[in-house]
Design an enzyme around this catalytic site. Structure first.
Site, PDB file in Angstrom:
ATOM      1  CB  CYS A 103      34.341  40.283  35.781  1.00 23.60           C
ATOM      2  SG  CYS A 103      33.678  39.170  37.008  1.00 23.60           S
ATOM      3  CB  CYS A 104      34.311  45.490  33.523  1.00 20.40           C
ATOM      4  SG  CYS A 104      34.852  46.202  35.070  1.00 20.40           S
TER       5      CYS A 104
END
Length: 103
Positions: A44-45
């Site tokens: 996840c960014c």
């Protein structure tokens, strides 16, 4: 529907329709993942992005990176290809990248 498309197009062995491992990576035993030479992965960014809260590894989504390392340690593939995460170089004054590289 996308889940089924993935299953239809991917298999554990080339040219076979053997079942593949599908599920929440935090619940998958790394030994159940077929051996491989290249691991492609993403995490996840949002925890690291300029647009997010920038909580990094303090965000539950941020620690998904450690699931990738768990698979790496077990299988030791020849190559790792990680998804580009905007701001990962600058996040937390570069400390995040140092943690990732140390792992």
């Amino acid at each position: 529907e996308t889940h089924q498309t993935y299953i239809n197009n991917m298999s554990a062995g080339a040219g076979t329709r053997e079942p593949i491992v599908v599920g929440d990576i935090t619940e998958v035993d790394e030994a159940d993942i077929p051996s491989h030479d290249i691991l492609t992965a993403g995490f996840c960014c949002q925890p690291f992005s300029r647009m997010g809260k920038k909580e990094g590894f303090d965000d539950d989504r941020g620690v998904l990176f450690y699931e990738i390392t768990r698979v790496l340690i077990h299988h030791k593939p020849k190559m790792l290809l990680l998804e580009n995460v905007a701001n990962i170089l600058e996040h937390d004054d570069g400390r995040t990248l140092q943690i990732i590289l140390a792992e």
